[in-house]
Design a protein around this motif. Structure first.
Motif, PDB file in Angstrom:
ATOM      1  N   VAL A 126     -30.975  15.696 -13.166  1.00 21.51           N
ATOM      2  CA  VAL A 126     -31.370  14.297 -13.265  1.00 21.51           C
ATOM      3  C   VAL A 126     -32.853  14.150 -12.956  1.00 21.51           C
ATOM      4  N   ARG A 127     -33.548  13.396 -13.788  1.00 21.13           N
ATOM      5  CA  ARG A 127     -34.974  13.143 -13.593  1.00 21.13           C
ATOM      6  C   ARG A 127     -35.144  11.882 -12.751  1.00 21.13           C
ATOM      7  N   GLY A 128     -35.260  12.045 -11.463  1.00 22.35           N
ATOM      8  CA  GLY A 128     -35.368  10.921 -10.562  1.00 22.35           C
ATOM      9  C   GLY A 128     -34.211  10.900  -9.583  1.00 22.35           C
ATOM     10  N   ARG A 129     -34.104   9.794  -8.857  1.00 20.59           N
ATOM     11  CA  ARG A 129     -33.033   9.630  -7.880  1.00 20.59           C
ATOM     12  C   ARG A 129     -32.134   8.468  -8.288  1.00 20.59           C
ATOM     13  N   VAL A 130     -30.852   8.615  -7.974  1.00 20.36           N
ATOM     14  CA  VAL A 130     -29.893   7.540  -8.199  1.00 20.36           C
ATOM     15  C   VAL A 130     -29.264   7.210  -6.859  1.00 20.36           C
ATOM     16  N   LEU A 131     -29.408   5.957  -6.425  1.00 16.39           N
ATOM     17  CA  LEU A 131     -28.918   5.545  -5.111  1.00 16.39           C
ATOM     18  C   LEU A 131     -28.097   4.279  -5.232  1.00 16.39           C
ATOM     19  N   PRO A 132     -26.952   4.227  -4.558  1.00 15.83           N
ATOM     20  CA  PRO A 132     -26.234   2.948  -4.482  1.00 15.83           C
ATOM     21  C   PRO A 132     -26.984   2.005  -3.551  1.00 15.83           C
ATOM     22  N   ALA A 133     -26.871   0.705  -3.797  1.00 16.29           N
ATOM     23  CA  ALA A 133     -27.529  -0.261  -2.922  1.00 16.29           C
ATOM     24  C   ALA A 133     -26.950  -0.197  -1.513  1.00 16.29           C
ATOM     25  N   SER A 134     -25.679   0.162  -1.425  1.00 20.42           N
ATOM     26  CA  SER A 134     -25.004   0.330  -0.141  1.00 20.42           C
ATOM     27  C   SER A 134     -24.022   1.474  -0.287  1.00 20.42           C
ATOM     28  N   ALA A 135     -23.731   2.149   0.813  1.00 20.34           N
ATOM     29  CA  ALA A 135     -22.788   3.263   0.774  1.00 20.34           C
ATOM     30  C   ALA A 135     -21.355   2.797   0.987  1.00 20.34           C
ATOM     31  N   GLN A 136     -21.157   1.492   1.162  1.00 18.58           N
ATOM     32  CA  GLN A 136     -19.810   0.975   1.385  1.00 18.58           C
ATOM     33  C   GLN A 136     -19.370   0.121   0.209  1.00 18.58           C
ATOM     34  N   PRO A 137     -18.064   0.096  -0.084  1.00 19.97           N
ATOM     35  CA  PRO A 137     -17.565  -0.772  -1.158  1.00 19.97           C
ATOM     36  C   PRO A 137     -17.808  -2.230  -0.796  1.00 19.97           C
ATOM     37  N   ILE A 138     -18.200  -3.001  -1.777  1.00 16.59           N
ATOM     38  CA  ILE A 138     -18.523  -4.407  -1.569  1.00 16.59           C
ATOM     39  C   ILE A 138     -17.739  -5.256  -2.571  1.00 16.59           C
ATOM     40  N   VAL A 139     -17.208  -6.360  -2.110  1.00 18.05           N
ATOM     41  CA  VAL A 139     -16.514  -7.302  -2.994  1.00 18.05           C
ATOM     42  C   VAL A 139     -17.468  -8.433  -3.330  1.00 18.05           C
ATOM     43  N   LEU A 140     -17.577  -8.742  -4.616  1.00 21.23           N
ATOM     44  CA  LEU A 140     -18.433  -9.836  -5.064  1.00 21.23           C
ATOM     45  C   LEU A 140     -17.594 -11.101  -5.221  1.00 21.23           C
ATOM     46  N   ILE A 141     -18.085 -12.189  -4.660  1.00 22.42           N
ATOM     47  CA  ILE A 141     -17.395 -13.479  -4.750  1.00 22.42           C
ATOM     48  C   ILE A 141     -18.256 -14.430  -5.572  1.00 22.42           C
ATOM     49  N   GLY A 142     -17.654 -15.031  -6.579  1.00 25.18           N
ATOM     50  CA  GLY A 142     -18.367 -15.989  -7.410  1.00 25.18           C
ATOM     51  C   GLY A 142     -18.024 -17.414  -7.026  1.00 25.18           C
ATOM     52  N   GLU A 143     -19.049 -18.232  -6.875  1.00 19.26           N
ATOM     53  CA  GLU A 143     -18.860 -19.663  -6.610  1.00 19.26           C
ATOM     54  C   GLU A 143     -19.297 -20.429  -7.853  1.00 19.26           C
ATOM     55  N   TYR A 144     -18.464 -21.370  -8.287  1.00 23.92           N
ATOM     56  CA  TYR A 144     -18.755 -22.139  -9.492  1.00 23.92           C
ATOM     57  C   TYR A 144     -19.268 -23.539  -9.149  1.00 23.92           C
ATOM     58  N   GLU A 145     -19.843 -24.185 -10.134  1.00 24.54           N
ATOM     59  CA  GLU A 145     -20.411 -25.517  -9.933  1.00 24.54           C
ATOM     60  C   GLU A 145     -19.366 -26.533  -9.476  1.00 24.54           C
ATOM     61  N   ASP A 146     -18.094 -26.324  -9.862  1.00 23.53           N
ATOM     62  CA  ASP A 146     -17.047 -27.288  -9.479  1.00 23.53           C
ATOM     63  C   ASP A 146     -16.508 -27.037  -8.067  1.00 23.53           C
ATOM     64  N   GLY A 147     -17.065 -26.062  -7.364  1.00 24.06           N
ATOM     65  CA  GLY A 147     -16.667 -25.784  -5.993  1.00 24.06           C
ATOM     66  C   GLY A 147     -15.609 -24.702  -5.848  1.00 24.06           C
ATOM     67  N   SER A 148     -15.035 -24.259  -6.945  1.00 25.10           N
ATOM     68  CA  SER A 148     -14.021 -23.201  -6.873  1.00 25.10           C
ATOM     69  C   SER A 148     -14.670 -21.833  -6.715  1.00 25.10           C
ATOM     70  N   GLU A 149     -13.857 -20.848  -6.309  1.00 23.37           N
ATOM     71  CA  GLU A 149     -14.345 -19.494  -6.087  1.00 23.37           C
ATOM     72  C   GLU A 149     -13.385 -18.480  -6.699  1.00 23.37           C
ATOM     73  N   VAL A 150     -13.888 -17.269  -6.922  1.00 22.14           N
ATOM     74  CA  VAL A 150     -13.049 -16.171  -7.368  1.00 22.14           C
ATOM     75  C   VAL A 150     -13.577 -14.879  -6.757  1.00 22.14           C
ATOM     76  N   ARG A 151     -12.681 -13.983  -6.413  1.00 20.12           N
ATOM     77  CA  ARG A 151     -13.062 -12.694  -5.838  1.00 20.12           C
ATOM     78  C   ARG A 151     -12.998 -11.612  -6.897  1.00 20.12           C
ATOM     79  N   GLY A 152     -14.012 -10.756  -6.900  1.00 23.86           N
ATOM     80  CA  GLY A 152     -13.995  -9.612  -7.803  1.00 23.86           C
ATOM     81  C   GLY A 152     -14.989  -9.744  -8.936  1.00 23.86           C
ATOM     82  N   GLU A 153     -15.868  -8.770  -9.039  1.00 25.65           N
ATOM     83  CA  GLU A 153     -16.912  -8.769 -10.075  1.00 25.65           C
ATOM     84  C   GLU A 153     -16.320  -8.926 -11.471  1.00 25.65           C
TER      85      GLU A 153
END
Length: 329
Positions: A126-153
């Motif tokens: 590999v030409r260069g380095r590849v690094l994760p932003a964090s070494a731990q699993p992260i769950v992404l939560i989306g917030e919508y304009e209507d105030g609702s939420e959902v878990r998971g990218e």
């Protein structure tokens, strides 16, 4: 003005932040140029093979890491094809890509996910380095304009609702120290291209990552997507993309914004319109208020899909970086 006109005395260091296909496409061009590259990749993916391995093996999702590794790798095309191969049958193997399984195996062999990436990088030249932003699993939560939420990218773009913001669980996720250092040492920070809310921003909201970007004196370049993404950036202009970045990373000031102004054939536009995707509009009046310099060029090519022209985009980025470094002397 040629690339050589602003060639610095040493190889410039570039930290590239993102994930998904867009980042991989750009890196295939950047790796051929005289740059010391570090790709910082999202670990919020929870779908498909990555999601299964993340859940069963308690590792960060390997999918985006795999794509970036192969984009930067110096290997025969057949080996790349093999590592991207996704099994079609078998109750345990179906849906998994060989590259994902290899990253999971490297984690078990070395005892550490990041070390596993480094060792596999050696194998793949590999030409260069590849690094994760964090070494731990992260769950992404989306917030919508209507105030609702959902878990998971993988779930965030499916609702059809307008996204207000995304956040992480855990909110105090620990950034990979090497990723923060790469940003601090960079001459250039390149953000994007890629899915705005599910590939780019998840990196920047890892505590310590966004702060390092804001504090850095490197040239900060945003490469905007060519097309909108259904369920994520519907009807977004370039300035809408920038506004979302600044909303999630207060204090972020971009120096350059790179956009495509090239014409796209009606046939291709019609094909994308069927999926709800249209070209991202360049709203120069709004963009002028950002203080960034706008670089607009014909930067697309069509293969099976519409993609950035890797060679033209990479050379444009190198000109920006070398010019910035020369101006600081």
């Amino acid at each position: 003005m040629g690339i050589e006109d602003h060639r610095p005395a040493r190889r410039a260091r570039a930290a590239v932040i993102g994930g998904g296909t867009g980042l991989s496409v750009m890196l295939r061009g950047l790796k051929t140029l005289p740059l010391d590259l570090t790709a910082i990749v999202t670990v919020a993916d929870d779908g498909g093979s990555s999601g299964v391995l993340r859940s069963e093996m308690h590792i960060p999702p390997p999918g985006d890491i795999r794509n970036v590794l192969l984009a930067l790798a110096d290997v025969e095309p057949m080996l790349s094809k093999v590592l991207q191969h996704r099994f079609q049958s078998g109750s345990s193997l179906a849906g998994h890509s060989l590259g994902n399984l290899l990253l999971a195996a490297m984690k078990e062999i070395t005892g550490d996910f990041v070390l596993g990436i480094k060792e596999l990088s050696k194998v793949l030249a590999v030409r260069g380095r590849v690094l994760p932003a964090s070494a731990q699993p992260i769950v992404l939560i989306g917030e919508y304009e209507d105030g609702s939420e959902v878990r998971g990218e993988s779930q965030i773009p499916k609702s059809g609702k307008k996204i207000k913001r995304v956040r992480l669980d855990p909110p105090d996720a620990v950034p990979l120290e090497e990723a923060v250092e790469a940003i601090e040492e960079a001459d250039a920070i390149i953000i994007g291209p890629g899915s705005l809310y599910t590939s780019i921003i998840p990196n920047l909201i890892v505590p310590g990552i966004g702060t390092a970007v804001v504090r850095s004196e490197a040239v900060k370049i945003f490469v905007c997507n060519v097309m909108t993404q259904p369920g994520e950036t519907d009807r977004y202009s370039v300035s809408d993309h920038v506004q979302a970045l600044v909303q999630h990373v207060p204090g972020l000031a971009l120096d350059y914004i790179v956009v495509n102004k090239g014409q796209i054939s009606q046939e291709v536009l019609d094909r994308y319109a069927e999926k709800g995707s249209v070209p991202v509009q360049i709203d120069m009046d709004e963009l002028s208020r950002t203080g960034a310099r706008i670089i607009a060029d014909h930067l697309v090519q069509v293969d099976t899909y519409l993609r950035h022209d890797t060679e033209k985009l990479s050379k444009q980025l190198l000109r920006i970086i070398h010019s910035w470094i020369s101006g600081k002397r």
